[in-house]
Design an enzyme around this catalytic site. Structure first.
Site, PDB file in Angstrom:
ATOM      1  N   ARG A 158      -8.194  -7.456   9.764  1.00  0.00           N
ATOM      2  CA  ARG A 158      -9.237  -7.829  10.723  1.00  0.00           C
ATOM      3  C   ARG A 158     -10.466  -8.308   9.950  1.00  0.00           C
ATOM      4  O   ARG A 158     -10.683  -7.920   8.797  1.00  0.00           O
ATOM      5  CB  ARG A 158      -9.622  -6.625  11.597  1.00  0.00           C
ATOM      6  CG  ARG A 158      -8.579  -6.222  12.607  1.00  0.00           C
ATOM      7  CD  ARG A 158      -9.209  -5.397  13.718  1.00  0.00           C
ATOM      8  NE  ARG A 158      -8.240  -4.512  14.355  1.00  0.00           N
ATOM      9  CZ  ARG A 158      -8.499  -3.795  15.432  1.00  0.00           C
ATOM     10  NH1 ARG A 158      -9.704  -3.835  15.972  1.00  0.00           N
ATOM     11  NH2 ARG A 158      -7.573  -3.014  15.962  1.00  0.00           N
TER      12      ARG A 158
ATOM     13  N   ARG B 192       0.838  -1.194   0.000  1.00  0.00           N
ATOM     14  CA  ARG B 192       0.000   0.000   0.000  1.00  0.00           C
ATOM     15  C   ARG B 192       0.875   1.247   0.000  1.00  0.00           C
ATOM     16  O   ARG B 192       1.974   1.237   0.590  1.00  0.00           O
ATOM     17  CB  ARG B 192      -0.922   0.003   1.225  1.00  0.00           C
ATOM     18  CG  ARG B 192      -0.182   0.155   2.538  1.00  0.00           C
ATOM     19  CD  ARG B 192      -1.073  -0.113   3.730  1.00  0.00           C
ATOM     20  NE  ARG B 192      -1.337  -1.533   3.889  1.00  0.00           N
ATOM     21  CZ  ARG B 192      -1.926  -2.053   4.955  1.00  0.00           C
ATOM     22  NH1 ARG B 192      -2.323  -1.270   5.944  1.00  0.00           N
ATOM     23  NH2 ARG B 192      -2.125  -3.359   5.035  1.00  0.00           N
TER      24      ARG B 192
ATOM     25  N   HIS C 228      -2.070  -9.291  19.955  1.00  0.00           N
ATOM     26  CA  HIS C 228      -0.714  -9.664  19.557  1.00  0.00           C
ATOM     27  C   HIS C 228      -0.427 -11.075  20.038  1.00  0.00           C
ATOM     28  O   HIS C 228      -1.186 -11.654  20.840  1.00  0.00           O
ATOM     29  CB  HIS C 228       0.313  -8.688  20.125  1.00  0.00           C
ATOM     30  CG  HIS C 228       0.433  -7.414  19.346  1.00  0.00           C
ATOM     31  ND1 HIS C 228       0.884  -7.392  18.038  1.00  0.00           N
ATOM     32  CD2 HIS C 228       0.141  -6.127  19.674  1.00  0.00           C
ATOM     33  CE1 HIS C 228       0.882  -6.138  17.600  1.00  0.00           C
ATOM     34  NE2 HIS C 228       0.433  -5.359  18.570  1.00  0.00           N
TER      35      HIS C 228
ATOM     36  N   ASP D  13       2.563 -16.340  16.517  1.00  0.00           N
ATOM     37  CA  ASP D  13       2.558 -15.785  15.159  1.00  0.00           C
ATOM     38  C   ASP D  13       3.029 -16.790  14.113  1.00  0.00           C
ATOM     39  O   ASP D  13       2.383 -16.971  13.078  1.00  0.00           O
ATOM     40  CB  ASP D  13       3.456 -14.549  15.087  1.00  0.00           C
ATOM     41  CG  ASP D  13       2.783 -13.299  15.632  1.00  0.00           C
ATOM     42  OD1 ASP D  13       1.583 -13.371  15.952  1.00  0.00           O
ATOM     43  OD2 ASP D  13       3.456 -12.260  15.731  1.00  0.00           O
TER      44      ASP D  13
ATOM     45  N   LYS E 175      -7.915   1.848  -1.621  1.00  0.00           N
ATOM     46  CA  LYS E 175      -8.989   2.750  -1.210  1.00  0.00           C
ATOM     47  C   LYS E 175      -9.666   3.420  -2.395  1.00  0.00           C
ATOM     48  O   LYS E 175     -10.568   4.238  -2.218  1.00  0.00           O
ATOM     49  CB  LYS E 175      -8.443   3.799  -0.242  1.00  0.00           C
ATOM     50  CG  LYS E 175      -7.978   3.202   1.086  1.00  0.00           C
ATOM     51  CD  LYS E 175      -7.508   4.264   2.053  1.00  0.00           C
ATOM     52  CE  LYS E 175      -7.097   3.631   3.383  1.00  0.00           C
ATOM     53  NZ  LYS E 175      -6.627   4.655   4.354  1.00  0.00           N
TER      54      LYS E 175
END
Length: 385
Positions: free
Chosen positions: A92, A42, A133, A163, A69
């Protein structure tokens, strides 16, 4: 065909929507194994405070800048999706859908696409929409509570357990399984929901079995593999280093106490009441020599003892050096691709991708000319007069 090394995934095309942590690591693993991974960065970056030139999790990939966007940016990603086998995203829940690149939109363009979703909490549940996290994910699974001394707080295993082990590796397993299904006769693409809480919980399967059988206590430092036994743990040496001891089996334990030099004075290992005395004897003996000296004592034995090395020391260990476990590429010492394949080995063949640096190359190889022009943006509105 795009440069992809000679790994077993050569010919597989992956679109990675830029993120941080377990998503990029999973995509790196796919790239290490030969997949052609295009990272969709991005404008402004993904938020990781590291010079992209040193972000090893972006090695073996190529990058294009796309502004999701704006409608034109969404269209560019869907063009990539149409030509891809796999997409990986770590937003998310609901974010990809709002941007216009969610599973429904992508599978409509490519019905055989494997859509890999990497999150901490998963796509549903009371915590799904909250921030988190690694430390929190592994905390609620019980995994963090197992690690550390009995009289202190849990020890933090960096972000390796949640992770990367519970997250990235499970995402890769899921993606490869779904890709196999999609490529069978009548197979279709699908969504892979890889949640770190699910993967980390899955890693504790053996422990849960032992717990149910009465062979594991639900507290730290009281069990066979968590430091509860004096012959499975780390001991300080004379120079402040540490030696890791894993002499679980009786024949390995016998070799251990013989080489340690306490064979005649150590209490019996099966006498649980004497474990405190045994631990003290082992600790005292290790303090009489340096880490290097103890390494020389144990290195060719079956005592299951090894020096505890730092990250900078590890590549110089003779065994790892002989195997080429670490490689130097672009001036960076880094872990080599794993696992290993006899016919289609992976390799580090590209340095970390620089955001947007490969737009022209990707546009040519994936036959999407519009990518070469750079990120599409909306025109600024003129001020009212």
């Amino acid at each position: 065909m795009a440069e992809s090394g000679n790994g077993p995934l050569s010919g597989v095309r992956v679109v990675e929507l830029a993120g941080i942590g377990p998503g990029p690591f999973a995509a790196m693993l796919l790239a290490d194994l030969g997949a052609d991974v295009v990272r969709v960065d991005r404008p402004g970056g993904a938020g990781l405070r590291i010079d992209p030139a040193y972000d090893i999790t972006n090695r073996n990939k190529r990058s294009v800048l796309v502004d999701l966007k704006v409608p034109a940016g969404v269209a560019q990603v869907l063009d990539l999706v149409e030509r891809a086998d796999v997409l990986v995203e770590g937003y998310r829940p609901g974010v990809a859908e709002r941007l216009g690149v969610g599973p429904e939109q992508c599978l409509a363009r490519n019905s055989r696409l494997v859509y890999g979703r990497m999150t901490g909490w998963g796509q549903h549940g009371p915590l799904a929409d909250t921030a988190g996290h690694d430390i929190g994910y592994i905390a609620i699974t019980g995994a963090l509570g197992m690690i550390g001394p009995p009289d202190g707080p849990p020890a933090l295993p960096a972000n390796l357990l949640g992770d990367y082990a519970g997250g990235s590796l499970y995402l890769v397993i899921g993606v490869l399984a779904a890709l196999q299904h999609a490529r069978t006769e009548g197979g279709q693409g699908q969504v892979v929901d890889a949640a770190i809480v699910d993967g980390t919980a899955h890693l504790t399967a053996m422990i849960h079995g032992m717990l149910a059988a009465g062979g594991w206590q639900d507290r730290r430092g009281a069990n066979l593999l968590d430091g509860g036994t004096p012959f499975y743990g780390a001991y300080e040496t004379a120079d402040g280093g540490y030696m890791a001891v894993g002499a679980l089996e009786k024949r390995f334990y016998a070799e251990f106490i013989r080489l340690l030099g306490i064979e005649d004075e150590a209490p019996g290992r099966d006498d649980l009441a004497a474990w405190g005395e045994l631990r003290t004897a082992i600790a005292a003996r290790f303090k009489t020599r340096t880490r290097q000296e103890w390494t020389a004592v144990f290195e060719t034995s079956d005592a299951c003892v090894a020096p505890v090395l730092s990250l900078r020391e590890a590549p110089e260990h003779p065994h790892l050096a002989a195997r080429g476990t670490f490689v130097d590429h672009g001036g960076i010492t880094q872990p080599a691709p794993a696992p290993r394949f006899s016919r289609t080995p992976g390799a580090v063949h590209r340095p970390p991708a620089q955001p947007g640096a490969d737009a022209e190359e990707i546009a040519r190889d994936w036959q999407i000319p519009g990518l070469a022009a750079g990120p599409a943006r909306t025109e600024p509105q003129e001020a009212d007069s």
